[in-house]
Design a protein around this motif. Sequence first.
Motif, short mmCIF file in Angstrom:
data_model
loop_
_atom_site.label_atom_id
_atom_site.label_comp_id
_atom_site.label_asym_id
_atom_site.label_seq_id
_atom_site.Cartn_x
_atom_site.Cartn_y
_atom_site.Cartn_z
N SER A 27 0.84 -1.20 0.00
CA SER A 27 0.00 0.00 0.00
C SER A 27 0.88 1.25 0.00
CB SER A 27 -0.92 -0.02 1.22
OG SER A 27 -1.74 -1.17 1.21
N LEU A 29 1.74 5.02 -1.27
CA LEU A 29 1.19 6.27 -1.81
C LEU A 29 2.22 6.93 -2.73
CD1 LEU A 29 -1.08 8.42 -1.80
CD2 LEU A 29 0.18 9.55 0.06
N THR A 100 6.09 6.47 1.30
CA THR A 100 4.92 6.82 2.10
C THR A 100 3.87 5.74 1.89
OG1 THR A 100 5.36 9.18 1.94
CG2 THR A 100 3.13 8.52 2.52
N TYR A 102 0.15 3.82 3.16
CA TYR A 102 -1.15 4.19 3.68
C TYR A 102 -1.86 2.94 4.19
CZ TYR A 102 -3.02 2.42 -0.73
OH TYR A 102 -3.34 1.63 -1.79
N ARG A 103 -2.77 3.18 5.11
CA ARG A 103 -3.63 2.09 5.56
C ARG A 103 -4.99 2.66 5.90
NH1 ARG A 103 -3.23 1.38 11.40
NH2 ARG A 103 -1.87 2.98 12.28
N ASP A 104 -5.97 1.88 5.65
CA ASP A 104 -7.36 2.25 5.88
C ASP A 104 -7.81 1.66 7.20
OD1 ASP A 104 -10.43 1.87 3.90
OD2 ASP A 104 -10.06 2.71 5.88
N PHE A 109 -8.03 7.04 6.31
CA PHE A 109 -6.69 6.72 5.81
C PHE A 109 -5.62 7.32 6.71
CE2 PHE A 109 -7.11 4.41 1.93
CZ PHE A 109 -8.40 4.68 1.50
N HIS A 110 -4.64 6.48 7.00
CA HIS A 110 -3.48 6.91 7.78
C HIS A 110 -2.24 6.77 6.91
CE1 HIS A 110 -5.59 6.91 11.73
NE2 HIS A 110 -6.38 6.09 11.07
N PHE A 111 -1.36 7.73 7.01
CA PHE A 111 -0.17 7.76 6.17
C PHE A 111 1.08 7.78 7.05
CE2 PHE A 111 -2.61 8.52 2.43
CZ PHE A 111 -3.68 9.31 2.84
#
Length: 127
Positions: A27, A29, A100, A102-104, A109-111
């Motif tokens: 994942s 970005l 970078t 990301y996670r949901d 969403f967190h980066f």
Amino acid sequence: QVQLVESGGGLGQPGGSLRLSCAASGSILSIGDMGWYRQAPGRQRELVASVTSAGTTRYADAVKGRFTISRDNAKNTVILQMNSLKPEDTALYYCNANMTAYRDVDGVFHFSTSLYWGHGTQVTVSS
């Protein structure tokens, strides 16, 4: 899970060539600088070459004119083309990348940005 996986190491002849590849997956970005490092037995890990997201490259003096680093941003891949190999190029080669991820989490969403390393691929130059 974000990871870097190297491939392409092995045995090379003095004066010969090898091509290393490193692919980022997960994942992701964005990816910033990518690079190759190496560590020979009894020595510290050292920078071999790096490339920015814009394509600006940097090389260690020991490999200038012999190695070429490139990246394919569409494939999240960095390549190290090694020509005119020397026995002193023998080392464990690692790629790294500033990424970078990301996670949901429950729709939010967190980066996070971190420096990631691959597990390494062995390059041995010998006749």
